[in-house]
Design a protein around this motif. Structure first.
Motif, PDB file in Angstrom:
ATOM      1  N   VAL A   1      70.058  -3.645  32.270  1.00 22.20           N
ATOM      2  CA  VAL A   1      70.249  -2.628  31.239  1.00 22.20           C
ATOM      3  C   VAL A   1      69.754  -1.282  31.751  1.00 22.20           C
ATOM      4  N   PHE A   2      70.599  -0.270  31.626  1.00 17.50           N
ATOM      5  CA  PHE A   2      70.247   1.097  32.013  1.00 17.50           C
ATOM      6  C   PHE A   2      69.970   1.905  30.746  1.00 17.50           C
ATOM      7  N   SER A   3      68.759   2.438  30.643  1.00 15.05           N
ATOM      8  CA  SER A   3      68.406   3.331  29.541  1.00 15.05           C
ATOM      9  C   SER A   3      68.185   4.726  30.108  1.00 15.05           C
ATOM     10  N   PHE A   4      68.350   5.745  29.242  1.00 14.12           N
ATOM     11  CA  PHE A   4      68.307   7.130  29.714  1.00 14.12           C
ATOM     12  C   PHE A   4      67.354   7.960  28.864  1.00 14.12           C
ATOM     13  N   ASP A   5      66.504   8.726  29.553  1.00 14.85           N
ATOM     14  CA  ASP A   5      65.622   9.646  28.844  1.00 14.85           C
ATOM     15  C   ASP A   5      66.448  10.617  28.004  1.00 14.85           C
ATOM     16  N   ASN A   6      65.945  10.941  26.814  1.00 15.50           N
ATOM     17  CA  ASN A   6      66.583  11.904  25.905  1.00 15.50           C
ATOM     18  C   ASN A   6      67.967  11.458  25.442  1.00 15.50           C
ATOM     19  N   ASP A   7      68.222  10.154  25.465  1.00 17.54           N
ATOM     20  CA  ASP A   7      69.458   9.629  24.892  1.00 17.54           C
ATOM     21  C   ASP A   7      69.386   9.810  23.375  1.00 17.54           C
ATOM     22  N   ALA A   8      70.404  10.433  22.797  1.00 14.80           N
ATOM     23  CA  ALA A   8      70.388  10.723  21.365  1.00 14.80           C
ATOM     24  C   ALA A   8      70.534   9.475  20.506  1.00 14.80           C
ATOM     25  N   TYR A   9      70.929   8.347  21.102  1.00 17.62           N
ATOM     26  CA  TYR A   9      71.152   7.116  20.344  1.00 17.62           C
ATOM     27  C   TYR A   9      69.955   6.177  20.452  1.00 17.62           C
TER      28      TYR A   9
ATOM     29  N   ARG B   1      64.790   2.525  33.504  1.00 18.52           N
ATOM     30  CA  ARG B   1      64.677   3.823  32.845  1.00 18.52           C
ATOM     31  C   ARG B   1      65.227   4.904  33.776  1.00 18.52           C
ATOM     32  N   MET B   2      66.241   5.637  33.302  1.00 21.88           N
ATOM     33  CA  MET B   2      66.880   6.686  34.088  1.00 21.88           C
ATOM     34  C   MET B   2      66.453   8.071  33.594  1.00 21.88           C
ATOM     35  N   PRO B   3      66.000   8.951  34.484  1.00 23.65           N
ATOM     36  CA  PRO B   3      65.754  10.336  34.068  1.00 23.65           C
ATOM     37  C   PRO B   3      67.058  10.963  33.592  1.00 23.65           C
ATOM     38  N   ASP B   4      66.983  11.970  32.735  1.00 24.67           N
ATOM     39  CA  ASP B   4      68.205  12.531  32.165  1.00 24.67           C
ATOM     40  C   ASP B   4      68.833  13.625  33.013  1.00 24.67           C
ATOM     41  N   LYS B   5      68.034  14.325  33.839  1.00 24.32           N
ATOM     42  CA  LYS B   5      68.581  15.458  34.586  1.00 24.32           C
ATOM     43  C   LYS B   5      68.848  15.152  36.050  1.00 24.32           C
ATOM     44  N   SER B   6      68.294  14.073  36.546  1.00 29.61           N
ATOM     45  CA  SER B   6      68.562  13.675  37.927  1.00 29.61           C
ATOM     46  C   SER B   6      68.286  12.187  38.056  1.00 29.61           C
TER      47      SER B   6
ATOM     48  N   ALA C   1      71.055  15.430  41.224  1.00 25.91           N
ATOM     49  CA  ALA C   1      71.109  16.147  39.951  1.00 25.91           C
ATOM     50  C   ALA C   1      72.288  15.679  39.105  1.00 25.91           C
ATOM     51  N   CYS C   2      72.056  15.577  37.789  1.00 26.65           N
ATOM     52  CA  CYS C   2      73.112  15.221  36.841  1.00 26.65           C
ATOM     53  C   CYS C   2      73.531  16.470  36.076  1.00 26.65           C
ATOM     54  N   GLU C   3      74.794  16.798  36.137  1.00 29.05           N
ATOM     55  CA  GLU C   3      75.312  17.948  35.418  1.00 29.05           C
ATOM     56  C   GLU C   3      75.777  17.500  34.038  1.00 29.05           C
ATOM     57  N   ILE C   4      74.991  17.814  33.021  1.00 29.57           N
ATOM     58  CA  ILE C   4      75.308  17.425  31.656  1.00 29.57           C
ATOM     59  C   ILE C   4      75.966  18.598  30.953  1.00 29.57           C
ATOM     60  N   PRO C   5      77.169  18.422  30.394  1.00 28.68           N
ATOM     61  CA  PRO C   5      77.856  19.520  29.709  1.00 28.68           C
ATOM     62  C   PRO C   5      77.038  20.053  28.538  1.00 28.68           C
ATOM     63  N   LEU C   6      77.350  21.276  28.132  1.00 25.78           N
ATOM     64  CA  LEU C   6      76.675  21.913  27.012  1.00 25.78           C
ATOM     65  C   LEU C   6      76.857  21.071  25.750  1.00 25.78           C
TER      66      LEU C   6
ATOM     67  N   ASN D   1      75.657   9.492  30.721  1.00 30.19           N
ATOM     68  CA  ASN D   1      75.351   9.676  32.143  1.00 30.19           C
ATOM     69  C   ASN D   1      75.951   8.595  33.030  1.00 30.19           C
ATOM     70  N   ALA D   2      76.241   7.435  32.484  1.00 31.35           N
ATOM     71  CA  ALA D   2      76.861   6.380  33.293  1.00 31.35           C
ATOM     72  C   ALA D   2      78.255   6.773  33.753  1.00 31.35           C
ATOM     73  N   TYR D   3      78.823   7.798  33.127  1.00 29.54           N
ATOM     74  CA  TYR D   3      80.155   8.279  33.515  1.00 29.54           C
ATOM     75  C   TYR D   3      80.079   9.415  34.537  1.00 29.54           C
ATOM     76  N   ARG D   4      78.894   9.832  34.891  1.00 31.63           N
ATOM     77  CA  ARG D   4      78.764  10.986  35.771  1.00 31.63           C
ATOM     78  C   ARG D   4      78.594  10.559  37.233  1.00 31.63           C
ATOM     79  N   LYS D   5      78.927  11.489  38.122  1.00 31.38           N
ATOM     80  CA  LYS D   5      78.878  11.209  39.564  1.00 31.38           C
ATOM     81  C   LYS D   5      77.468  10.876  40.025  1.00 31.38           C
ATOM     82  N   CYS D   6      76.473  11.548  39.422  1.00 36.02           N
ATOM     83  CA  CYS D   6      75.093  11.287  39.825  1.00 36.02           C
ATOM     84  C   CYS D   6      74.742   9.817  39.627  1.00 36.02           C
ATOM     85  N   PHE D   7      75.365   9.182  38.640  1.00 39.64           N
ATOM     86  CA  PHE D   7      75.081   7.770  38.383  1.00 39.64           C
ATOM     87  C   PHE D   7      75.852   6.873  39.347  1.00 39.64           C
TER      88      PHE D   7
END
Length: 369
Positions: free
Chosen positions: A258-266, A285-290, A295-300, A307-313
């Motif tokens: 199981v992958f969890s992410f810091d600052n996940d809104a859910y 536990r995955m950091p939210d910004k990297s 580095a993870c580029e999170i849209p505005l 984040n599992a859909y991002r290249k950093c992951f």
């Protein structure tokens, strides 16, 4: 007006629109004319008030139309499910036709969900985060792991629910059973099936394994979630969330990553901490910004939930998935191990980097075999 705007959308968009209109009635001109703001307005009223009233009416009407247009543009007719990449002759209304199924390991990817009153969008071979297959899973297709060729299949489930019907998450658990039955009829051994899911899909996978222990090889969940964003979750849904978390947490054993992410809104890593107490489950536990220094580029206005859909992951965690799959698929005819090779990453321990390093060295050797 709405007919002219939505006339070109597919039939499913019209159905979604009707459901939304029942919840959020469209603001039409005659309704605006009957609005108290309009009734109180008169030629004697100050022009600034008239302007304010008119602006408010226009803003409300425009915002709702934009909301409906956006919703319908993202809504896609649910297909029965697709292989990734597409395999035209492998799926038909009669079921699956998988060549040489005894040599295959099937990864079943479960997408996320909308609210209860809406059908879930589903586009397995598309690019929409949450409703397509992420790159980290997509690139598993065709790989050879533990002597088996990996096949990725993504069913499209999640129908809108009405009052008195089972919750959508429970219906999705039942839909998993149907998918497994279809794969079984096609000759796929359940011990070679891995459930992988994002958000509500990951939650459904864990819930399914609790209710039907040993029905699949293992589970991989990215940011598992249920009952909407934590900040806006009503008390009744928080209670349902807690009940289902307790149900999953009562499992004797779930072979899961199981992958969890810091600052996940859910669900934050701390919210998912109960998973670390389940035998056979590894919670990361995955950091939210990297992640692992990338580095993870999170849209505005977005959160780390996707984040599992991002290249950093995918660039850093693919090898972790390969290591987990290799370990469990090679034991396909055995029960899940009583002990884990890696300690559980608790909610206060960010051990992602060390695990990635270990997996990289071991995984590279295994891929070379």
């Amino acid at each position: 007006m709405l007919k002219s705007v939505f006339g070109g959308f597919p039939r499913v968009a019209g159905k979604q629109l009707k459901r939304v209109l029942r919840v959020r009635p469209c603001v039409s001109l005659h309704r605006c004319a009957a609005h108290p703001l309009s009734v109180t307005a008169s030629p004697q009223a100050p022009s600034s008030k008239l302007l304010m009233h008119s602006t408010l009416r226009h803003l409300v009407k425009t915002s709702r139309v934009v909301f409906l247009i956006t919703l319908c543009m993202h809504a896609k007719a649910n297909v029965p499910g697709e292989f990734v990449p597409k395999k035209e002759n492998w799926k038909s209304p009669q079921g699956f036709t998988i060549p040489n199924p005894s040599s295959k390991a099937v990864v079943v990817f479960l997408h996320g969900s909308f609210i209860e009153k809406l059908d879930d969008a589903c586009d397995p071979n598309g690019q929409a985060p949450g409703f397509s297959v992420p790159e980290v899973v997509r690139q598993l297709a065709g790989a050879e792991i533990a002597g088996l060729e990996v096949v990725v299949y993504a069913p499209c489930d999640g129908k809108a629910t009405a009052l008195g019907e089972p919750l959508k998450i429970d219906q999705r658990v039942a839909a998993i059973e149907k998918t497994l039955a279809e794969l079984g009829r096609a000759g796929v051994d359940p011990s070679r099936i891995v459930l992988v899911g994002h958000s509500a899909g990951g939650w459904a996978a864990l819930l399914h394994e609790k209710r039907y222990p040993g029905s699949v090889n293992s589970v991989i969940a990215f940011a598992p979630a249920f009952a909407g964003k934590k900040r806006w979750r009503p008390d009744v849904w928080q209670q349902r969330h807690n009940e289902q978390a307790a149900e999953i947490g009562s499992a004797d054993q779930i072979p899961a990553l199981v992958f969890s992410f810091d600052n996940d809104a859910y669900n934050t890593p701390r919210d998912l901490g109960f998973l670390s107490r389940i035998k056979g489950t590894t919670l990361l536990r995955m950091p939210d910004k990297s992640i692992a220094g990338v580095a993870c580029e999170i849209p505005l206005f977005a959160s780390s939930h996707a984040n599992a859909y991002r290249k950093c992951f995918s660039n850093t965690q693919t090898i972790v998935l390969l290591d987990f799959l290799h370990k469990h698929l090679r034991r396909q005819h055995e029960a899940a191990p009583a002990t884990r090779d890696q300690p559980v990453a608790g909610t206060d321990t960010a051990s992602v980097g060390s695990l990635s390093d270990v997996s990289l060295s071991e995984g590279s050797k295994r891929q070379a075999r």
